[in-house]
Design an enzyme around this catalytic site. Structure first.
Site, PDB file in Angstrom:
ATOM      1  N   LYS A 173       0.855  -1.188   0.000  1.00  0.00           N
ATOM      2  CA  LYS A 173       0.000   0.000   0.000  1.00  0.00           C
ATOM      3  C   LYS A 173       0.887   1.232   0.000  1.00  0.00           C
ATOM      4  O   LYS A 173       1.487   1.592   1.015  1.00  0.00           O
ATOM      5  CB  LYS A 173      -0.919   0.038   1.234  1.00  0.00           C
ATOM      6  CG  LYS A 173      -2.098   0.955   0.966  1.00  0.00           C
ATOM      7  CD  LYS A 173      -2.539   1.807   2.117  1.00  0.00           C
ATOM      8  CE  LYS A 173      -1.829   3.093   2.353  1.00  0.00           C
ATOM      9  NZ  LYS A 173      -1.964   4.151   1.349  1.00  0.00           N
ATOM     10  N   GLY A 226       6.916   5.849   7.620  1.00  0.00           N
ATOM     11  CA  GLY A 226       6.003   6.992   7.600  1.00  0.00           C
ATOM     12  C   GLY A 226       6.132   7.778   8.887  1.00  0.00           C
ATOM     13  O   GLY A 226       7.184   7.771   9.535  1.00  0.00           O
ATOM     14  N   SER A 227       5.037   8.431   9.251  1.00  0.00           N
ATOM     15  CA  SER A 227       5.107   9.338  10.400  1.00  0.00           C
ATOM     16  C   SER A 227       5.002   8.581  11.729  1.00  0.00           C
ATOM     17  O   SER A 227       4.492   7.459  11.789  1.00  0.00           O
ATOM     18  CB  SER A 227       3.972  10.358  10.293  1.00  0.00           C
ATOM     19  OG  SER A 227       2.739   9.663  10.281  1.00  0.00           O
ATOM     20  N   VAL A 230       1.236   7.632  12.781  1.00  0.00           N
ATOM     21  CA  VAL A 230       0.677   6.468  12.075  1.00  0.00           C
ATOM     22  C   VAL A 230       1.431   5.202  12.506  1.00  0.00           C
ATOM     23  O   VAL A 230       0.827   4.147  12.694  1.00  0.00           O
ATOM     24  CB  VAL A 230       0.715   6.670  10.538  1.00  0.00           C
ATOM     25  CG1 VAL A 230       0.270   5.402   9.825  1.00  0.00           C
ATOM     26  CG2 VAL A 230      -0.173   7.840  10.136  1.00  0.00           C
ATOM     27  N   GLY A 231       2.721   5.337  12.711  1.00  0.00           N
ATOM     28  CA  GLY A 231       3.513   4.184  13.158  1.00  0.00           C
ATOM     29  C   GLY A 231       2.980   3.607  14.471  1.00  0.00           C
ATOM     30  O   GLY A 231       2.873   2.391  14.637  1.00  0.00           O
ATOM     31  N   GLU A 248       9.847   2.542  10.490  1.00  0.00           N
ATOM     32  CA  GLU A 248      10.850   3.595  10.254  1.00  0.00           C
ATOM     33  C   GLU A 248      10.096   4.912  10.212  1.00  0.00           C
ATOM     34  O   GLU A 248       9.255   5.104   9.327  1.00  0.00           O
ATOM     35  CB  GLU A 248      11.610   3.356   8.942  1.00  0.00           C
ATOM     36  CG  GLU A 248      12.593   2.209   9.000  1.00  0.00           C
ATOM     37  CD  GLU A 248      13.677   2.364  10.061  1.00  0.00           C
ATOM     38  OE1 GLU A 248      13.940   3.498  10.507  1.00  0.00           O
ATOM     39  OE2 GLU A 248      14.230   1.330  10.474  1.00  0.00           O
ATOM     40  N   CYS A 282      13.503  12.053   5.837  1.00  0.00           N
ATOM     41  CA  CYS A 282      13.589  11.665   7.253  1.00  0.00           C
ATOM     42  C   CYS A 282      15.003  11.901   7.777  1.00  0.00           C
ATOM     43  O   CYS A 282      15.222  11.982   8.977  1.00  0.00           O
ATOM     44  CB  CYS A 282      13.184  10.215   7.428  1.00  0.00           C
ATOM     45  SG  CYS A 282      14.098   9.102   6.364  1.00  0.00           S
ATOM     46  N   GLN A 329       1.331  20.516   2.786  1.00  0.00           N
ATOM     47  CA  GLN A 329       2.721  20.547   3.246  1.00  0.00           C
ATOM     48  C   GLN A 329       3.273  21.977   3.190  1.00  0.00           C
ATOM     49  O   GLN A 329       3.972  22.428   4.096  1.00  0.00           O
ATOM     50  CB  GLN A 329       3.586  19.607   2.396  1.00  0.00           C
ATOM     51  CG  GLN A 329       5.026  19.511   2.855  1.00  0.00           C
ATOM     52  CD  GLN A 329       5.189  18.857   4.231  1.00  0.00           C
ATOM     53  OE1 GLN A 329       4.660  17.788   4.468  1.00  0.00           O
ATOM     54  NE2 GLN A 329       5.911  19.515   5.130  1.00  0.00           N
ATOM     55  N   GLU A 381       9.556  17.422  13.847  1.00  0.00           N
ATOM     56  CA  GLU A 381       9.994  17.179  12.462  1.00  0.00           C
ATOM     57  C   GLU A 381       9.236  18.144  11.559  1.00  0.00           C
ATOM     58  O   GLU A 381       8.008  18.219  11.595  1.00  0.00           O
ATOM     59  CB  GLU A 381       9.667  15.735  12.055  1.00  0.00           C
ATOM     60  CG  GLU A 381      10.167  15.426  10.652  1.00  0.00           C
ATOM     61  CD  GLU A 381       9.831  14.019  10.198  1.00  0.00           C
ATOM     62  OE1 GLU A 381       8.670  13.596  10.338  1.00  0.00           O
ATOM     63  OE2 GLU A 381      10.743  13.338   9.691  1.00  0.00           O
TER      64      GLU A 381
HETATM   65  P1  NAD Z   1       2.275   8.967   6.775  1.00  0.00           P
HETATM   66  O1  NAD Z   1       2.516   8.333   8.095  1.00  0.00           O
HETATM   67  O2  NAD Z   1       1.230   9.989   6.674  1.00  0.00           O
HETATM   68  O3  NAD Z   1       1.887   7.829   5.695  1.00  0.00           O
HETATM   69  C1  NAD Z   1       2.726   6.734   5.459  1.00  0.00           C
HETATM   70  C2  NAD Z   1       1.874   5.613   4.879  1.00  0.00           C
HETATM   71  O4  NAD Z   1       0.955   5.156   5.880  1.00  0.00           O
HETATM   72  C3  NAD Z   1       1.024   6.027   3.687  1.00  0.00           C
HETATM   73  O5  NAD Z   1       0.986   4.988   2.748  1.00  0.00           O
HETATM   74  C4  NAD Z   1      -0.339   6.243   4.319  1.00  0.00           C
HETATM   75  O6  NAD Z   1      -1.423   6.091   3.407  1.00  0.00           O
HETATM   76  C5  NAD Z   1      -0.360   5.129   5.350  1.00  0.00           C
HETATM   77  N1  NAD Z   1      -1.311   5.307   6.455  1.00  0.00           N
HETATM   78  C6  NAD Z   1      -1.889   6.452   6.899  1.00  0.00           C
HETATM   79  N2  NAD Z   1      -2.717   6.181   7.943  1.00  0.00           N
HETATM   80  C7  NAD Z   1      -2.643   4.839   8.164  1.00  0.00           C
HETATM   81  C8  NAD Z   1      -3.229   3.947   9.125  1.00  0.00           C
HETATM   82  N3  NAD Z   1      -4.087   4.380  10.063  1.00  0.00           N
HETATM   83  N4  NAD Z   1      -2.913   2.640   9.060  1.00  0.00           N
HETATM   84  C9  NAD Z   1      -2.034   2.177   8.150  1.00  0.00           C
HETATM   85  N5  NAD Z   1      -1.450   2.973   7.206  1.00  0.00           N
HETATM   86  C10 NAD Z   1      -1.748   4.277   7.227  1.00  0.00           C
HETATM   87  O7  NAD Z   1       3.698   9.496   6.271  1.00  0.00           O
HETATM   88  P2  NAD Z   1       4.026  10.319   4.946  1.00  0.00           P
HETATM   89  O8  NAD Z   1       3.492  11.697   5.110  1.00  0.00           O
HETATM   90  O9  NAD Z   1       3.642   9.535   3.733  1.00  0.00           O
HETATM   91  O10 NAD Z   1       5.626  10.328   4.977  1.00  0.00           O
HETATM   92  C11 NAD Z   1       6.345  11.242   5.717  1.00  0.00           C
HETATM   93  C12 NAD Z   1       6.857  10.618   6.998  1.00  0.00           C
HETATM   94  O11 NAD Z   1       7.622   9.454   6.692  1.00  0.00           O
HETATM   95  C13 NAD Z   1       7.802  11.525   7.760  1.00  0.00           C
HETATM   96  O12 NAD Z   1       7.520  11.480   9.124  1.00  0.00           O
HETATM   97  C14 NAD Z   1       9.181  10.919   7.485  1.00  0.00           C
HETATM   98  O13 NAD Z   1      10.138  11.205   8.440  1.00  0.00           O
HETATM   99  C15 NAD Z   1       8.852   9.474   7.415  1.00  0.00           C
HETATM  100  N6  NAD Z   1       9.906   8.746   6.691  1.00  0.00           N
HETATM  101  C16 NAD Z   1      10.768   7.972   7.421  1.00  0.00           C
HETATM  102  C17 NAD Z   1      11.801   7.290   6.782  1.00  0.00           C
HETATM  103  C18 NAD Z   1      12.725   6.403   7.567  1.00  0.00           C
HETATM  104  O14 NAD Z   1      13.351   5.527   6.970  1.00  0.00           O
HETATM  105  N7  NAD Z   1      12.856   6.589   8.867  1.00  0.00           N
HETATM  106  C19 NAD Z   1      11.949   7.383   5.384  1.00  0.00           C
HETATM  107  C20 NAD Z   1      11.061   8.187   4.676  1.00  0.00           C
HETATM  108  C21 NAD Z   1      10.025   8.854   5.350  1.00  0.00           C
END
Ligand code: NAD
Length: 482
Positions: A173, A226-227, A230-231, A248, A282, A329, A381
């Site tokens: 996804k 991701g964020s 959400v993580g 991550e 990130c 953003q 962040e």
């Molecule tokens: P996000 O958390 O908004 O979304 C990430 C993914 O999660 C998307 O596919 C989104 O549709 C999905 N998602 C959203 N809500 C969900 C839920 N309730 N359950 C399951 N999946 C869900 O993040 P973003 O805005 O796409 O990306 C930016 C973030 O990613 C920043 O915080 C950045 O630091 C982080 N990031 C981290 C790394 C790393 O390796 N540490 C690398 C790249 C980005």
């Protein structure tokens, strides 16, 4: 709807229950396409097909598996200019970065193609005479991959490649801001001779499709980037089923510049690390922690290098900084600029929205001074082209502030002192440390990940990826003789 806007579920290109528009952030008049959004019933099709396909794939010969991964990687590298432009068109990073990302993504597949053949395990004698022990790794089963928009092809590839290499089925996804890159990678994977349903692309809202993946007992491992917020939601959902998972997340990376730093290296590392990819990394260094004796010279030089950055359309020749990925953003970036002013920072340069030749989410990269580490601008962040200089008296204060954050992905130090560099490497509370380098920029054959609120679970990339994508089995074998 063209095939190239659809989901790929259970081996078929399928329409979604609805669509979303994909708009170029460099030019909002440019509609890249309308992309499918799956519903939960389609996800069920992906689950059942994946379960059957995975068994067949895990039994497929190693050379065949190796060849499939190699073919995916080679096609991505060969098409990196074309696919990089598509990525840049929807995400907004300059086209050289888009091309570089797709090429690097291809390298993840060729690296893990080789890893398929690097099989290893342990054998031992049992403590009981006449019995041998065999320790080997087996695939997890069906893996859910949930990825962000900022490195839409690379992040997904460094998860999909090891997942397939170690014998798993994948349900992916991607983020809804970058569906075209997801479909492009899926198209390459779909051409391979692999079991039907081994790999599914399920574009859809995170709150429904992403959440359902995290909650499903039919998923055996989850890799999420991701964020932080959400993580945590995913962690809670996965814990209910005791599903193995890896996160991550975000960060607030410090770059320390010592009084003995080579100023050219410091300025290049800070400029690239803070503003590359419009700060939407990130690994971006949004905190520049600078020794007082070099502070003024560093700020003067940074002012020149930051102001000289060419902001523009991602696909235009010479652009160094593209737009923010979305209107939301850009608004967040500008809100952080207002907050920084309110918190007492001085804006050395940049920080305003820009009107360029096309309607896009442009902003001049911003350099701030006068900040301290307790300000929100230095704790949250930003994911923006904004960097704040924090002045410190000595190395001890620099290290203390570098570690004074709830995040811990990457840190960096610019110094000519071996002893300081060594001390920093050993005492920085991050998963990755850079010496005389920008915080951004990592290799694919070594582990990547953070500490504290930046990561959870096994490391990604290199050999370490097998910790998530495999499980260990210990067999005891008696020869049957007394
Ligand atoms: P996000 O958390 O908004 O979304 C990430 C993914 O999660 C998307 O596919 C989104 O549709 C999905 N998602 C959203 N809500 C969900 C839920 N309730 N359950 C399951 N999946 C869900 O993040 P973003 O805005 O796409 O990306 C930016 C973030 O990613 C920043 O915080 C950045 O630091 C982080 N990031 C981290 C790394 C790393 O390796 N540490 C690398 C790249 C980005």
């Amino acid at each position: 709807m063209s095939k190239l806007s659809r989901n790929f579920i259970a081996g078929e290109w399928s329409q979604g229950a609805s669509t979303i528009p994909n708009i170029n952030p460099s030019d909002t008049n440019d509609l890249i396409g309308d992309f499918a959004q799956a519903d939960i019933s389609q996800l069920e099709d992906a689950f059942s097909c994946a379960q059957i396909a995975q068994k067949e794939w895990a039994e497929t010969g190693l050379e065949k598996r190796q060849a499939v991964l190699m073919s995916i990687g080679e096609e991505m590298m060969a098409r990196s200019t074309e696919l990089g432009e598509l990525l840049s068109r929807e995400e907004g990073k300059p086209k050289a970065e888009g091309k570089g990302e797709v090429y690097r993504a291809g390298q993840f597949f060729t690296y893990y193609a080789a890893e398929v053949l690097r099989q290893s395990g342990d054998t031992a004698d049992s403590v009981r005479p006449g019995i041998e022990v065999d320790v080997r790794r087996e695939a997890m089963g069906t893996v859910a991959i949930i990825s962000p928009w900022n490195f839409p092809t690379a992040t997904a590839s460094w998860k999909i490649a090891p997942a397939l290499a170690f014998g798993n089925a994948v349900i992916w996804k991607p983020a809804n801001l970058t569906p075209a890159s997801a479909v492009a990678l899926t198209e390459i994977i779909s051409k391979q001779d692999i079991p039907k349903g081994l790999f599914s692309l399920v574009m859809g809202p995170g709150s429904s499709i992403g959440q359902a993946l995290a909650e499903s007992p039919k998923i055996h491992a989850i890799s999420f980037t991701g964020s932080y917020d959400v993580g945590r939601t995913i962690a809670a959902a996965a814990a209910k089923n005791l599903t193995k998972f890896q996160l991550e997340l975000g960060s607030k990376n410090p770059l320390v510049v010592m009084d003995d730093a080579d100023i050219d290296i410091a300025v290049a590392a800070a400029t690239g690390g803070a503003f590359g990819s419009t700060g939407q990394k990130c690994t971006a260094s949004s905190r520049l922690i600078v020794h007082q004796d070099i502070h003024d010279e560093f700020v003067d030089r940074m002012k020149l290098s930051t102001s000289a950055l060419k902001v523009g359309h991602a696909l235009e020749e010479g652009t160094q900084i593209g737009p923010a990925v979305s209107e939301k953003q850009l608004k967040s970036n500008l809100d952080y600029m207002s907050l920084a002013r309110k918190e007492g920072c001085e804006v050395v340069c940049g920080g305003d929205a820009l009107d360029l030749g096309t309607p896009g989410y442009y902003m001049q990269p911003a350099l701030l001074t006068g900040g301290d580490n307790s300000m929100r601008i230095n704790r949250e962040e930003l994911f923006a082209p904004i960097a704040c200089v924090i002045k410190v008296a000595d190395y001890e204060e620099a290290l203390m502030l570098a570690n004074d954050t709830e995040f811990g992905l990457v840190s960096g130090i610019i110094t000519q002192s071996l002893s300081r560099a060594t001390h920093f490497r050993r005492n920085s509370e991050t998963g990755c440390v850079m010496v005389n380098l920008p915080t951004a920029g990592t290799d694919y054959h070594v582990p990547f990940g953070g500490r504290k609120n930046s990561s959870f679970g096994p490391r990604e990339q290199g050999k370490y990826a097998k910790e998530l994508y495999t499980q260990v089995k210990t067999s005891y074998i008696s020869s049957g003789t007394p």
